[in-house]
Enzyme design. Structure first.
Site, PDB file in Angstrom:
ATOM      1  N   ASN A  78     -10.182  -4.468  12.021  1.00 39.07           N
ATOM      2  CA  ASN A  78     -11.006  -5.554  12.557  1.00 39.07           C
ATOM      3  C   ASN A  78     -10.229  -6.686  13.220  1.00 39.07           C
ATOM      4  O   ASN A  78     -10.754  -7.360  14.081  1.00 39.07           O
ATOM      5  CB  ASN A  78     -11.984  -6.070  11.491  1.00 39.07           C
ATOM      6  CG  ASN A  78     -11.292  -6.637  10.281  1.00 39.07           C
ATOM      7  OD1 ASN A  78     -10.131  -6.309  10.005  1.00 39.07           O
ATOM      8  ND2 ASN A  78     -11.970  -7.480   9.547  1.00 39.07           N
ATOM      9  N   TYR A  79      -8.997  -6.913  12.774  1.00 35.55           N
ATOM     10  CA  TYR A  79      -8.107  -7.841  13.501  1.00 35.55           C
ATOM     11  C   TYR A  79      -6.806  -7.077  13.735  1.00 35.55           C
ATOM     12  O   TYR A  79      -5.811  -7.312  13.062  1.00 35.55           O
ATOM     13  CB  TYR A  79      -7.862  -9.124  12.698  1.00 35.55           C
ATOM     14  CG  TYR A  79      -9.056 -10.043  12.673  1.00 35.55           C
ATOM     15  CD1 TYR A  79      -9.238 -10.998  13.674  1.00 35.55           C
ATOM     16  CD2 TYR A  79     -10.011  -9.934  11.682  1.00 35.55           C
ATOM     17  CE1 TYR A  79     -10.350 -11.821  13.669  1.00 35.55           C
ATOM     18  CE2 TYR A  79     -11.131 -10.761  11.676  1.00 35.55           C
ATOM     19  CZ  TYR A  79     -11.290 -11.701  12.670  1.00 35.55           C
ATOM     20  OH  TYR A  79     -12.395 -12.517  12.671  1.00 35.55           O
ATOM     21  N   LYS A 101       1.937   0.707   9.613  1.00 37.25           N
ATOM     22  CA  LYS A 101       0.905   1.738   9.770  1.00 37.25           C
ATOM     23  C   LYS A 101      -0.372   1.021  10.200  1.00 37.25           C
ATOM     24  O   LYS A 101      -1.061   0.401   9.393  1.00 37.25           O
ATOM     25  CB  LYS A 101       0.787   2.465   8.430  1.00 37.25           C
ATOM     26  CG  LYS A 101      -0.484   3.176   8.086  1.00 37.25           C
ATOM     27  CD  LYS A 101      -0.874   4.306   8.965  1.00 37.25           C
ATOM     28  CE  LYS A 101      -2.294   4.709   8.608  1.00 37.25           C
ATOM     29  NZ  LYS A 101      -3.308   4.114   9.489  1.00 37.25           N
ATOM     30  N   GLU A 173      -5.109  -7.536   0.405  1.00 36.26           N
ATOM     31  CA  GLU A 173      -6.259  -8.346   0.863  1.00 36.26           C
ATOM     32  C   GLU A 173      -7.392  -7.370   1.055  1.00 36.26           C
ATOM     33  O   GLU A 173      -7.324  -6.512   1.925  1.00 36.26           O
ATOM     34  CB  GLU A 173      -5.965  -8.980   2.214  1.00 36.26           C
ATOM     35  CG  GLU A 173      -4.875  -9.998   2.203  1.00 36.26           C
ATOM     36  CD  GLU A 173      -4.687 -10.592   3.585  1.00 36.26           C
ATOM     37  OE1 GLU A 173      -5.047  -9.956   4.590  1.00 36.26           O
ATOM     38  OE2 GLU A 173      -4.174 -11.699   3.651  1.00 36.26           O
ATOM     39  N   CYS A 207     -13.751  -9.800   6.801  1.00 37.01           N
ATOM     40  CA  CYS A 207     -13.700  -9.877   5.337  1.00 37.01           C
ATOM     41  C   CYS A 207     -14.318 -11.172   4.858  1.00 37.01           C
ATOM     42  O   CYS A 207     -14.954 -11.215   3.817  1.00 37.01           O
ATOM     43  CB  CYS A 207     -12.274  -9.740   4.839  1.00 37.01           C
ATOM     44  SG  CYS A 207     -11.165 -10.958   5.515  1.00 37.01           S
TER      45      CYS A 207
HETATM   46  P1  NAD Z   1      -9.672   0.852   5.318  1.00 38.54           P
HETATM   47  O1  NAD Z   1      -9.340   0.619   3.880  1.00 38.54           O
HETATM   48  O2  NAD Z   1     -10.502   2.030   5.666  1.00 38.54           O
HETATM   49  O3  NAD Z   1      -8.313   1.003   6.150  1.00 38.54           O
HETATM   50  C1  NAD Z   1      -7.295   0.025   6.115  1.00 38.54           C
HETATM   51  C2  NAD Z   1      -5.970   0.672   6.430  1.00 38.54           C
HETATM   52  O4  NAD Z   1      -5.606   1.568   5.388  1.00 38.54           O
HETATM   53  C3  NAD Z   1      -5.971   1.500   7.702  1.00 38.54           C
HETATM   54  O5  NAD Z   1      -4.727   1.331   8.353  1.00 38.54           O
HETATM   55  C4  NAD Z   1      -6.107   2.914   7.179  1.00 38.54           C
HETATM   56  O6  NAD Z   1      -5.624   3.886   8.075  1.00 38.54           O
HETATM   57  C5  NAD Z   1      -5.237   2.815   5.942  1.00 38.54           C
HETATM   58  N1  NAD Z   1      -5.464   3.849   4.924  1.00 38.54           N
HETATM   59  C6  NAD Z   1      -6.553   4.627   4.731  1.00 38.54           C
HETATM   60  N2  NAD Z   1      -6.351   5.465   3.686  1.00 38.54           N
HETATM   61  C7  NAD Z   1      -5.114   5.193   3.202  1.00 38.54           C
HETATM   62  C8  NAD Z   1      -4.335   5.700   2.121  1.00 38.54           C
HETATM   63  N3  NAD Z   1      -4.784   6.668   1.308  1.00 38.54           N
HETATM   64  N4  NAD Z   1      -3.099   5.176   1.921  1.00 38.54           N
HETATM   65  C9  NAD Z   1      -2.632   4.206   2.711  1.00 38.54           C
HETATM   66  N5  NAD Z   1      -3.321   3.672   3.746  1.00 38.54           N
HETATM   67  C10 NAD Z   1      -4.545   4.162   3.994  1.00 38.54           C
HETATM   68  O7  NAD Z   1     -10.321  -0.508   5.869  1.00 38.54           O
HETATM   69  P2  NAD Z   1     -10.898  -0.819   7.332  1.00 38.54           P
HETATM   70  O8  NAD Z   1     -12.205  -0.088   7.487  1.00 38.54           O
HETATM   71  O9  NAD Z   1      -9.861  -0.665   8.381  1.00 38.54           O
HETATM   72  O10 NAD Z   1     -11.198  -2.385   7.185  1.00 38.54           O
HETATM   73  C11 NAD Z   1     -12.360  -2.869   6.597  1.00 38.54           C
HETATM   74  C12 NAD Z   1     -12.097  -3.345   5.182  1.00 38.54           C
HETATM   75  O11 NAD Z   1     -10.996  -4.239   5.168  1.00 38.54           O
HETATM   76  C13 NAD Z   1     -13.259  -4.145   4.619  1.00 38.54           C
HETATM   77  O12 NAD Z   1     -13.471  -3.805   3.271  1.00 38.54           O
HETATM   78  C14 NAD Z   1     -12.778  -5.587   4.733  1.00 38.54           C
HETATM   79  O13 NAD Z   1     -13.393  -6.486   3.847  1.00 38.54           O
HETATM   80  C15 NAD Z   1     -11.337  -5.436   4.486  1.00 38.54           C
HETATM   81  N6  NAD Z   1     -10.613  -6.564   5.050  1.00 38.54           N
HETATM   82  C16 NAD Z   1     -10.093  -7.486   4.192  1.00 38.54           C
HETATM   83  C17 NAD Z   1      -9.438  -8.588   4.698  1.00 38.54           C
HETATM   84  C18 NAD Z   1      -8.872  -9.620   3.779  1.00 38.54           C
HETATM   85  O14 NAD Z   1      -8.021 -10.364   4.236  1.00 38.54           O
HETATM   86  N7  NAD Z   1      -9.266  -9.716   2.521  1.00 38.54           N
HETATM   87  C19 NAD Z   1      -9.300  -8.762   6.076  1.00 38.54           C
HETATM   88  C20 NAD Z   1      -9.846  -7.804   6.910  1.00 38.54           C
HETATM   89  C21 NAD Z   1     -10.486  -6.699   6.389  1.00 38.54           C
END
Ligand code: NAD
Length: 398
Positions: A78-79, A101, A173, A207
């Site tokens: 998302n960012y 990654k 996060e 988030c």
């Molecule tokens: P996601 O967890 O699907 O993916 C995040 C990252 O993790 C990606 O790079 C993905 O390829 C990687 N990933 C996936 N499986 C993995 C594994 N088994 N091991 C290691 N890495 C792996 O999240 P998303 O859909 O990209 O983002 C949305 C989520 O992120 C929402 O839940 C949102 O609230 C959260 N988010 C949190 C913050 C914060 O600062 N708290 C900020 C932005 C987004």
């Protein structure tokens, strides 16, 4: 990054579906983040303790920060620039090497960032690895050469990383369910604007988006007409036409939002507006009378869907905020700032915002999530700390 502004902005627009304006804001914020990281890193000083203080005799303790080694930065879609760089830059500036990654939907940007460093950083200092997290994530996280991990993404993946990472040096996060609690009806125009921009910018894929509105019957009845009017005025469509509500990142994300709506409606939730979905384009949706038995009550939709939860009094609203599985941020709206400050102390989230939508910035602020929302602290200064450790050298005078 500034020199490559045009290409970066276009990549953000086409890869993750932001408008050009939002993409430019993200880029500018990132450039500022980088500048501020350098400025804060330069302020670090060695701490020399002794002799002749604290009862110490003939000893000098020198304590200073050293890099931890090899860091892994994993960012969400998302960012794709800001949340990547906020991990990468502090780690590099403090002398670590980084394996980056990017999110699967964000890999073109990740590769572009990698290319920018060629010829600028020595080989091997910054490494971009693209691929599906589900396929390559474990391989990266469990690698014995890794000293620390900084991850932003969903709670499910974050918790798995914490479980399997051998170094156990992890900053997470994660998701949020940031409530907005409305304490009085003194300025409901302003409150409605904050709910719309806080809850629905980038179609709710943030988030820190406002993910529930909690208030009493009396205030809800006054707020809802204003809120519905503002939501129905939002432009829905393509980011290329500068629409405010744009398609979600995947069709399955839209299906998840749809399932939350269906569940809420089946259990008595009242759709005030929206509930229209075309492939991954979800129209902004407000649902009233959301109750504890509905999934929407404590699930993060990550889409343009805001539940309104009616409470009997504000103690109940505070209890709901504190009992949520998430604890990222909360926002409190009302005219008695002193009273809100006292209430903010009772709310157990990383941060509480008084009279503003929840938000991460300014980036110099520490950014914290508790319960399922995170582990450790981000923010410009805290990221400098989390990518380094304190090293001590004690000189004994003979
Ligand atoms: P996601 O967890 O699907 O993916 C995040 C990252 O993790 C990606 O790079 C993905 O390829 C990687 N990933 C996936 N499986 C993995 C594994 N088994 N091991 C290691 N890495 C792996 O999240 P998303 O859909 O990209 O983002 C949305 C989520 O992120 C929402 O839940 C949102 O609230 C959260 N988010 C949190 C913050 C914060 O600062 N708290 C900020 C932005 C987004």
């Amino acid at each position: 990054m500034d020199k490559n502004r045009g290409e970066i902005v276009d990549l953000i627009v086409y890869e993750v579906g932001k408008t050009k304006i939002d993409a430019a804001v993200e880029l500018d914020r990132t450039i500022e983040y980088i500048d501020q990281t350098f400025a804060e890193a330069k302020k670090l000083t060695e701490n020399i303790i002794g002799p002749d203080t604290h009862g110490i005799k003939s000893k000098f303790g020198h304590f200073y920060r050293v890099p931890k080694g090899v860091g892994v930065s994993i960012s969400p879609f998302n960012y794709p620039i800001n949340l990547a760089m906020s991990k990468i830059i502090p780690a590099l500036v403090m002398g670590n090497t980084v394996v980056f990654k990017p999110a699967t939907n964000g890999s073109l940007l990740g590769a572009f960032l990698g290319n920018l460093t060629i010829g600028v950083l020595p080989d091997g200092v910054f490494n971009t690895v693209t691929g599906r997290g589900s396929e390559i994530g474990d391989e990266i996280i469990t690698n014995k050469e890794i000293d620390f991990v900084s991850f932003t993404g969903s709670t499910r993946i974050g918790q798995r990383i914490l479980e399997i990472c051998p170094s156990k040096d992890v900053v997470l996060e994660l998701g949020g369910k940031d409530p907005a609690i409305i304490f009085d009806d003194s300025d409901l125009e302003f409150v409605a604007d904050q709910i719309v921009s806080g809850g629905l910018s980038y179609s709710g894929q943030r988030c820190t988006a406002i993910k529930s509105v909690l208030t009493t019957n009396e205030i809800a009845d006054k707020l809802i007409p204003t809120l519905v009017k503002k939501v129905e005025a939002l432009k829905v469509g393509s980011p290329l036409d500068d629409a405010f509500i744009t398609p979600l990142i995947t069709e399955s994300s839209a299906k998840f939002v749809e399932s939350l709506i269906t569940d809420a409606v089946a259990k008595g939730g009242k759709v005030l507006t929206g509930n229209k979905i075309e492939r991954n384009l979800v129209y902004p949706t407000l649902i009233d009378n959301v109750t504890k038995d509905m999934e929407l009550f404590d699930e993060e939709p990550f889409g343009p869907l805001i539940p309104i939860i009616r409470v009997k009094d504000f103690d109940e609203a505070i209890t709901i905020a504190n009992n949520s599985q998430y604890g990222l941020q909360a926002s409190l709206f009302g005219k008695d700032e002193d009273q809100l400050f006292e209430i903010a102390k009772r709310i157990n989230t990383g941060t509480v915002n008084i009279n503003s939508r929840s938000q991460r910035g300014p980036d110099i602020f520490p950014f914290i999530g508790v319960r399922n929302s995170g582990f450790g602290v981000q923010g410009i200064v805290d990221a400098i700390y989390s990518t380094t450790r304190i090293k001590g050298i004690v000189v004994n005078k003979r």
